[in-house]
Design a protein around this motif. Structure first.
Motif, short mmCIF file in Angstrom:
data_model
loop_
_atom_site.label_atom_id
_atom_site.label_comp_id
_atom_site.label_asym_id
_atom_site.label_seq_id
_atom_site.Cartn_x
_atom_site.Cartn_y
_atom_site.Cartn_z
N LEU A 213 -25.95 22.43 23.04
CA LEU A 213 -26.68 21.54 22.13
C LEU A 213 -26.51 20.11 22.59
O LEU A 213 -25.49 19.48 22.33
CB LEU A 213 -26.16 21.71 20.69
CG LEU A 213 -26.12 23.16 20.17
CD1 LEU A 213 -25.39 23.22 18.83
CD2 LEU A 213 -27.53 23.73 20.03
N GLN A 214 -27.50 19.59 23.30
CA GLN A 214 -27.33 18.30 23.95
C GLN A 214 -27.24 17.13 22.98
O GLN A 214 -26.71 16.09 23.31
CB GLN A 214 -28.46 18.07 24.95
CG GLN A 214 -29.82 17.83 24.35
CD GLN A 214 -30.92 18.29 25.32
OE1 GLN A 214 -31.20 19.49 25.43
NE2 GLN A 214 -31.51 17.36 26.02
N ASP A 215 -27.79 17.29 21.77
CA ASP A 215 -27.73 16.19 20.81
C ASP A 215 -26.43 16.20 20.01
O ASP A 215 -25.99 15.16 19.53
CB ASP A 215 -28.91 16.27 19.83
CG ASP A 215 -30.24 16.07 20.55
OD1 ASP A 215 -30.24 15.37 21.59
OD2 ASP A 215 -31.25 16.63 20.09
N GLU A 216 -25.84 17.38 19.82
CA GLU A 216 -24.70 17.46 18.91
C GLU A 216 -23.34 17.64 19.60
O GLU A 216 -22.36 17.06 19.17
CB GLU A 216 -24.92 18.63 17.95
CG GLU A 216 -26.04 18.35 16.95
CD GLU A 216 -26.63 19.63 16.39
OE1 GLU A 216 -27.42 20.25 17.11
OE2 GLU A 216 -26.28 20.01 15.27
N ALA A 253 -27.47 18.83 34.20
CA ALA A 253 -28.52 19.68 33.65
C ALA A 253 -27.83 20.97 33.21
O ALA A 253 -26.71 21.26 33.65
CB ALA A 253 -29.59 19.97 34.70
N GLY A 254 -28.45 21.70 32.33
CA GLY A 254 -27.79 22.91 31.84
C GLY A 254 -28.78 24.02 31.59
O GLY A 254 -30.00 23.81 31.55
N SER A 255 -28.24 25.21 31.41
CA SER A 255 -29.08 26.38 31.18
C SER A 255 -29.81 26.31 29.85
O SER A 255 -30.85 26.93 29.69
CB SER A 255 -28.21 27.64 31.19
OG SER A 255 -27.44 27.71 32.36
N HIS A 256 -29.25 25.58 28.88
CA HIS A 256 -29.83 25.61 27.54
C HIS A 256 -30.17 24.23 27.00
O HIS A 256 -30.38 24.06 25.80
CB HIS A 256 -28.88 26.34 26.59
CG HIS A 256 -28.63 27.75 27.01
ND1 HIS A 256 -29.63 28.69 27.04
CD2 HIS A 256 -27.52 28.38 27.45
CE1 HIS A 256 -29.13 29.85 27.47
NE2 HIS A 256 -27.85 29.68 27.74
N ILE A 257 -30.20 23.24 27.87
CA ILE A 257 -30.61 21.92 27.42
C ILE A 257 -31.92 21.56 28.11
O ILE A 257 -32.30 22.18 29.09
CB ILE A 257 -29.53 20.85 27.68
CG1 ILE A 257 -29.33 20.66 29.18
CG2 ILE A 257 -28.22 21.26 27.02
CD1 ILE A 257 -28.58 19.41 29.49
N THR A 258 -32.58 20.55 27.58
CA THR A 258 -33.87 20.17 28.12
C THR A 258 -33.71 18.98 29.06
O THR A 258 -33.13 17.97 28.68
CB THR A 258 -34.83 19.80 26.97
OG1 THR A 258 -34.88 20.90 26.06
CG2 THR A 258 -36.22 19.50 27.48
N ALA A 266 -19.39 7.21 23.84
CA ALA A 266 -19.92 6.63 22.60
C ALA A 266 -18.80 6.71 21.58
O ALA A 266 -18.52 7.77 21.04
CB ALA A 266 -21.15 7.38 22.13
N GLY A 267 -18.11 5.57 21.34
CA GLY A 267 -16.96 5.58 20.44
C GLY A 267 -15.90 6.50 21.02
O GLY A 267 -15.56 6.41 22.20
N SER A 268 -15.39 7.41 20.20
CA SER A 268 -14.33 8.31 20.68
C SER A 268 -14.93 9.58 21.28
O SER A 268 -14.21 10.49 21.67
CB SER A 268 -13.40 8.66 19.52
OG SER A 268 -14.14 9.29 18.50
N ALA A 269 -16.26 9.66 21.33
CA ALA A 269 -16.89 10.86 21.88
C ALA A 269 -17.92 10.45 22.93
O ALA A 269 -17.73 9.46 23.64
CB ALA A 269 -17.51 11.70 20.78
N TYR A 270 -19.02 11.19 22.99
CA TYR A 270 -19.98 11.00 24.08
C TYR A 270 -21.41 11.14 23.57
O TYR A 270 -21.65 11.61 22.46
CB TYR A 270 -19.74 12.05 25.18
CG TYR A 270 -18.31 12.11 25.65
CD1 TYR A 270 -17.87 11.30 26.68
CD2 TYR A 270 -17.40 12.96 25.02
CE1 TYR A 270 -16.55 11.33 27.11
CE2 TYR A 270 -16.08 13.01 25.43
CZ TYR A 270 -15.66 12.19 26.47
OH TYR A 270 -14.35 12.23 26.88
#
Ligand SMILES: [Zn+2]
Length: 276
Positions: A213-216, A253-258, A266-270
């Motif tokens: 899940l590229q957004d989450e 790039a990934g098998s399940h991302i667009t 981004a802050g403490s994450a990405y």
């Protein structure tokens, strides 16, 4: 559907959409437990997942390489579009020199089979060695719940269909593919592997199923899907991978991302930022 070709060193890389995989919200888990999972599901208003299933074509000095193969007709009409997309792009199965698998799951490997026969009549098949060992081990099969035994059957069919041209792939330089490295990303499966196409700062890492899940997941790596064999290891891998990508600046790039993108802190994450 094929993406615009992108160039990384001597290789031209194209992403091929096999179709969309949809699943109900039940497939989402959270490493922090039930309460965190409940909040996640609430935030999504019960919405399930709808994600790409991709494979990749690398063409270059060592001929034509396919990374993963889609699902063929095993998951119904929503998937299996690679079977038509490849010839439409001028690539016949007999032209494929080798196939690299990220791991042995149906949506990545079943495209290689026509029943019990090989779909790519000439290709060498390279399977990450830890996945090949695990999914051909009867004791490992017995220890998995019924719902996670499908890949063991797929492994047996691949071994039969590609006899004599199937090889276990260790981590590191991929034999016959200069500049391509097999990078272990274990957890989703024991031998789950990403492929790094080295080209300095503009290297490309195809991360397979390390993130779905590229957004989450870049913002909250603790979000996981039920398909991981070792979720705790998959989470450690995901965190380390995000940090590595943010540090190196590689394209991913990934098998399940667009599409293709870069991981940024981004802050403490990405976050995952698409590249043009
Ligand atoms: Zn997958």
């Amino acid at each position: 559907m094929m993406s615009t070709p992108r160039h990384f060193g001597p290789y031209t890389v194209t992403s091929l959409l096999d179709g969309l995989f949809e699943a109900p919200v039940d497939v989402l888990l959270h490493a922090d437990g039930d309460e965190a999972r409940r909040r996640l599901i609430e935030k999504r208003a019960g919405r399930g997942i709808r994600i790409d299933v991709n494979c990749f074509v690398l063409s270059g000095p060592a001929g034509i390489t396919l990374i993963d193969s889609g699902a063929a007709d095993a998951y119904g009409p929503a998937l299996g579009k690679v079977r038509a997309a490849l010839p439409a792009a001028g690539i016949q199965p007999e032209q494929i020199d080798r196939v690299l698998l990220t791991h042995i799951h149906g949506d990545h490997a079943l495209g290689l089979l026509d029943g019990t026969a090989a779909w790519a009549p000439r290709a060498e098949l390279l399977i990450p060695e830890a996945d090949l060992a695990f999914f051909t081990d009867p004791a490992a099969r017995a220890a998995q719940p019924e719902a996670k035994r499908g890949p063991f059957d797929i492994a047996a069919k691949l071994v039969g269909a590609y006899a004599g041209r199937l090889r276990a792939l260790p981590n590191g330089e991929v034999p016959g593919l200069p500049g391509i490295e097999a990078l272990p990303l274990p957890g989703h499966t024991p031998g789950h592997t990403g492929y790094l196409v080295r080209n300095g700062k503009d290297s490309l890492l195809i991360w397979g199923d390390a993130l779905h899940l590229q957004d989450e997941q870049p913002a909250e790596p603790e979000i996981e899907l039920v398909f991981d064999i070792d979720p705790a290891l998959a989470l450690r891998t995901r965190r380390a991978l995000l940090e590595q990508l943010a540090t190196e600046g590689w394209v991913a790039a990934g098998s399940h991302i667009t599409g293709f993108g870069r991981v940024q802190r981004a802050g403490s994450a990405y976050g995952f930022v698409p590249v043009e």
